[in-house]
Design a protein around this motif. Structure first.
Motif, PDB file in Angstrom:
ATOM      1  N   LEU A 179       0.855  -1.189   0.000  1.00 19.76           N
ATOM      2  CA  LEU A 179       0.000   0.000   0.000  1.00 19.76           C
ATOM      3  C   LEU A 179       0.890   1.238   0.000  1.00 19.76           C
ATOM      4  O   LEU A 179       1.913   1.271   0.697  1.00 19.76           O
ATOM      5  N   ASN A 216      -7.049  -0.259  -0.633  1.00 16.56           N
ATOM      6  CA  ASN A 216      -6.736  -0.134   0.793  1.00 16.56           C
ATOM      7  C   ASN A 216      -7.048  -1.465   1.476  1.00 16.56           C
ATOM      8  O   ASN A 216      -7.454  -2.433   0.821  1.00 16.56           O
ATOM      9  N   GLU A 217      -6.852  -1.527   2.776  1.00 16.48           N
ATOM     10  CA  GLU A 217      -7.023  -2.787   3.491  1.00 16.48           C
ATOM     11  C   GLU A 217      -8.447  -3.304   3.432  1.00 16.48           C
ATOM     12  O   GLU A 217      -8.682  -4.510   3.521  1.00 16.48           O
ATOM     13  N   GLU A 218      -9.411  -2.413   3.277  1.00 17.32           N
ATOM     14  CA  GLU A 218     -10.809  -2.837   3.235  1.00 17.32           C
ATOM     15  C   GLU A 218     -11.218  -3.384   1.865  1.00 17.32           C
ATOM     16  O   GLU A 218     -12.157  -4.171   1.762  1.00 17.32           O
TER      17      GLU A 218
END
Length: 279
Positions: free
Chosen positions: A58, A72-74
């Motif tokens: 990221l 992103n992480e989501e």
């Protein structure tokens, strides 16, 4: 109107505060159903781009958009449904005891129904010419065959873009040529976007567009013919020039006019035939 599938917006990345920036404020777009080659010397940042697209890394600065979603992480698991990656060493991707099991792995993780799974396995292996090896053990295959299975495993999950991260680096010239032809056929048949990360300029000839990286920055964004014409500049940033480009230069230096920069043997022969027919 073409759809922007991947967008890098002022992206910077480094592997730690004690390290220099691997990418420095880069921006570019990749369209759906487009073949993009990203080339550069070792350490230029090209493989970092591949890992950022797939959410393996990221960015510290800027934004990456894939299929309308910010990376992103989501969102990374949703993004990975659309983005498949083939790495340099296919052995690192094998998890099954047979070719069939290996191609099935990603489908099982996505809960694909058995009948559809069987169809996808057969279709993807057929697309890369590996149907006859469906019950073979992956580690007993040749390097080129292993990469074909790795591509089939990605193809089976129906991605919208395939990333080849130096996927032919461990193959001999014949194997590289065969894999790139296979990838081209798969791309055209399934209307995929293709991102080929490489340091080998011989692999960019079929690309729609080329992004040249140097020292973490976009040095040039153009078509393959224009890239080939910048021989001295490419050498200055550490890239080797393809044999065809060197030969065309040598012929020009002895008075054989080469009007169009050839990308392959066939185009060079056409230029030589034009010159011969005028003599």
């Amino acid at each position: 109107m073409k759809k922007v599938f991947i967008a890098f917006r002022n992206v910077s990345f480094r592997y730690g505060e004690e390290y220099p920036w691997a990418l420095k404020n880069i921006s570019f777009e990749i369209f759906s159903d487009e073949w993009i080659a990203i080339i550069g010397h070792n350490g230029s940042g090209k493989s970092t781009i591949a890992k950022l697209i797939n959410g393996l890394l990221l960015p510290q600065e800027g934004e990456i958009i894939v299929d309308g979603m910010p990376v992103n992480e989501e969102t990374i698991w949703d993004i990975r449904k659309s983005v498949g990656m083939v790495f340099q060493n296919p052995d690192n991707q094998f998890v099954g005891t047979t070719v069939r099991d290996d191609v099935a792995f990603g489908l099982e993780n996505r809960g694909i129904a058995r009948e559809e799974m069987i169809q996808r396995i057969n279709d993807s292996l057929d697309a890369v010419g590996m149907t006859d090896y469906i019950l073979h053990e992956p580690h007993r295959l040749s390097g080129g065959q292993k990469q074909r299975v790795a591509i089939a495993s990605i193809l089976a999950i129906s991605p919208e873009v395939i990333i080849l991260d130096e996927a032919t680096a461990m193959l001999d010239p014949k194997g590289r040529h065969e894999i790139m032809n296979t990838v081209n056929e798969v791309k055209n048949k399934h209307h995929l976007a293709l991102v080929a990360i490489t340091h080998d300029l011989n692999e960019i000839t079929q690309a729609d567009r080329v992004i040249v990286m140097s020292e973490g920055e976009v040095w040039l964004e153009s078509n393959p013919r224009d890239v080939f014409s910048r021989k001295e500049e490419l050498q200055q940033i550490g890239l080797d020039i393809p044999f065809i480009a060197k030969l065309a230069d040598d012929l020009s230096s002895i008075g054989v006019p080469i009007k169009n920069q050839p990308l392959n043997h066939e185009e060079l022969l056409i230029e030589l035939w034009k010159y011969h027919s005028k003599m």
